[in-house]
Structures are given as structure tokens and as C-alpha cells.
Design an enzyme around this catalytic site. Sequence first.
Site, PDB file in Angstrom:
ATOM      1  N   TYR A   1       0.846  -1.187   0.000  1.00  0.00           N
ATOM      2  CA  TYR A   1       0.000   0.000   0.000  1.00  0.00           C
ATOM      3  C   TYR A   1       0.886   1.243   0.000  1.00  0.00           C
ATOM      4  CZ  TYR A   1      -3.949  -3.047   1.260  1.00  0.00           C
ATOM      5  OH  TYR A   1      -4.911  -4.032   1.283  1.00  0.00           O
TER       6      TYR A   1
ATOM      7  N   GLY B   1     -16.170  -0.883  -4.792  1.00  0.00           N
ATOM      8  CA  GLY B   1     -15.455   0.258  -5.345  1.00  0.00           C
ATOM      9  C   GLY B   1     -16.285   1.532  -5.383  1.00  0.00           C
ATOM     10  N   GLY B   2     -17.275   1.627  -4.497  1.00  0.00           N
ATOM     11  CA  GLY B   2     -18.117   2.818  -4.419  1.00  0.00           C
ATOM     12  C   GLY B   2     -19.437   2.691  -5.140  1.00  0.00           C
TER      13      GLY B   2
ATOM     14  N   LYS C   1     -23.080   6.488  -5.668  1.00  0.00           N
ATOM     15  CA  LYS C   1     -22.425   7.681  -6.221  1.00  0.00           C
ATOM     16  C   LYS C   1     -22.430   7.719  -7.753  1.00  0.00           C
ATOM     17  CE  LYS C   1     -18.413   7.045  -4.326  1.00  0.00           C
ATOM     18  NZ  LYS C   1     -16.980   7.208  -3.964  1.00  0.00           N
TER      19      LYS C   1
END
Length: 343
Positions: free
Chosen positions: A53, A211-212, A217
Site C-alpha cells: 500500500y 469500489g463505491g 455515487k
Amino acid sequence: MEYRKLGNSGAVVSAYALGTMTFGAESDEATSFQLMDDYVAAGGNFIDTANVYSAGVSEEIVGRWLKSKPGVLRDLVITTKGRFPMGQGPNHLGLSRKSLNEALDASLKRLGVEHIDLYQMHAWDALTPIEETLRFLDDAIGNGKIAYYGFSNFLGWQMTKAVWTAKANGFAPPVTLQPQYNLLVRDIEHEVVPAALDANIGLLPWSPLGGGWLSGKYKRDQMPTGATRLGENPKRGMEAFEKRNSNLMTWEVIGAVEDIAKARGASMAQVALAWVCARPAVTSVILGARTTAQLKDNLGAADLVLSSDEMATLTAASQPEMSDYPYGTGGIDQRHRKIGGGR
């Protein structure tokens, strides 16, 4: 916050974990510190990172935060991962003893800790015998560098092979598996979930909001723009807009989530997270917030318990498409029998 056993171990973790993949990339250090502060204040005790990361920066940020909070480490369960490249050499990745020895020591240094509570193998390594990996992990437990180990992104047969190889050799058993799992991605239910239930391994789902997508959204047939992951890169990996937008089921699932959210006075993200958290074998759900506002909303899922009817509605709307055999009705029927006999 609900607490659950960490897989088949005796450790206890919160039902929602804080993922740190955004640290050092989408979230700067100040924001990352605030995310950890807010998460702990809400009762969370499980922080998930990995050496890859932000090329180690995420671990360093977590380490500096831990150093700034004397005594907090005692109340937390820290997990990180090794496997993916941290250099260009052929031994700078993988699950070999050489690679993992260097990766683990580097993670300990970046985190500024003497041992890691849960060390996860980030993916399968087809070049390294699983016995070599498991012996290293068993030794790491014996020398106090890690308390437990688990896997991420393993298939069902890979996890089962590891479980029984550990048992056959007298090694400490794995306790967790971290797979992708959400209302839009349920393929693990075919093999991984049954294997986890059989071995009493706890699942730690990543990308629980797809992933949203499941937060509402994105809009149908409207290419995303602005400061969102797909707004910045519409072709981003498995979350790519065109592929999911063209799938009718995507919008049927999102519609079902939206209906329940409106009826319950909750956000869509909270509904989607509550569904994953209530699924079989799940120990803790990884929250991947980029901002404090996102984390606050996500943590609201801890107070949301979906009814059996709501769970059934979401499960039906998101039922994966499959052929009749071996994972459809025909295959399922063959794997069960009536206790009284007959068909």
C-alpha cells in the site's frame, strides 16, 4: 460496535476493520491520522494494511500514528500483508522463506512494532511450495514475530490445501481469509465460503461497497467525473464503469439497496455494508474510506441490523448468474439429500 472472534483464534476484533490502502495515496498523513482517531473512538480495534500500500508508506503512517498514541497498541489488532513486489529482483516478491523473511522484517520496522498480530499472505504463489510458506509462518509464530496468519485472495482449493498441509505437518493453522465480497461480487459463495465454514476460518471482505458502486455515487449511463475513483479513472480494474454499467443486474442491485436505505433512513453504503457483515463466515468487514465523512457514514452500519426480509430481498436481487450445474439448482440438489430417503 459488535466484536467477534478472529476466525478460529481466541483474539477478538470489531465487526468493521479500518482498511488503510488509501493512506499515503488518496489520504494524506493528517487525514489518515484523523481516520484512525475516529475509527478507534467509534470502538474499532482492527487496522488492516499491507506492505505494497503506497509502496510501504501506509505502514509507515500507521507506525507513526501508533508512536504518537502511547498505550493504544495494546487495545488494537494490527494486520499487514506480504507477497507482492517491493523491488525489481526475482526474490523481492512471493511466498518463499527468503522473500517473506525480508518482507516481514521490513513491515515490522515500518510499523515500529515488535510483532504483528495477523500476517496475511496477499495472494497465492504458484512457484513456492505451500509447505515452505507454512513452515516460515509457523516459525514466525514460534519466534514471536507474528501471533496469527491468514490469507488474502486465495481460491477455495488453495485455502483448503493450506489448511490440511498445516494440519498434516503440525503447523499452527491459518485463521482468516481476506477476499473481495459484496453485493455485486458474490462468486466466493461457490467454493470459498463453504471451505471457510468447513475450516472455521473467518472472512475479512475487502471492497464491500464494490469500489463505491453500492454507495449510490454513480448514475446509470452517466460517465463518472470529479474526485471519485472512477471519475479519475473510469476504466479502473474490476470496478470499470462501462462493464458494470452495461450489466442490468448492477442497477437492479443498486435499486434494491436504495429502496431499503430510504425505508430505513440509512445510507446506501450502510445497507450494503450491513448485508456483507451478516453473511456466513464473515468476521470483520474492511472499510476503505478516503475521508472522515466517508468513514463516519460507513461506521453507521454498525448500528444497522437488516431484517430477514431485507436480507432476502438483497440476496435475491444480487443472486449471481450461473449455469444449472455445478453451482445452480441441479448441482445444489445433488449435494444434499432428504434424511428420510428418496428424491
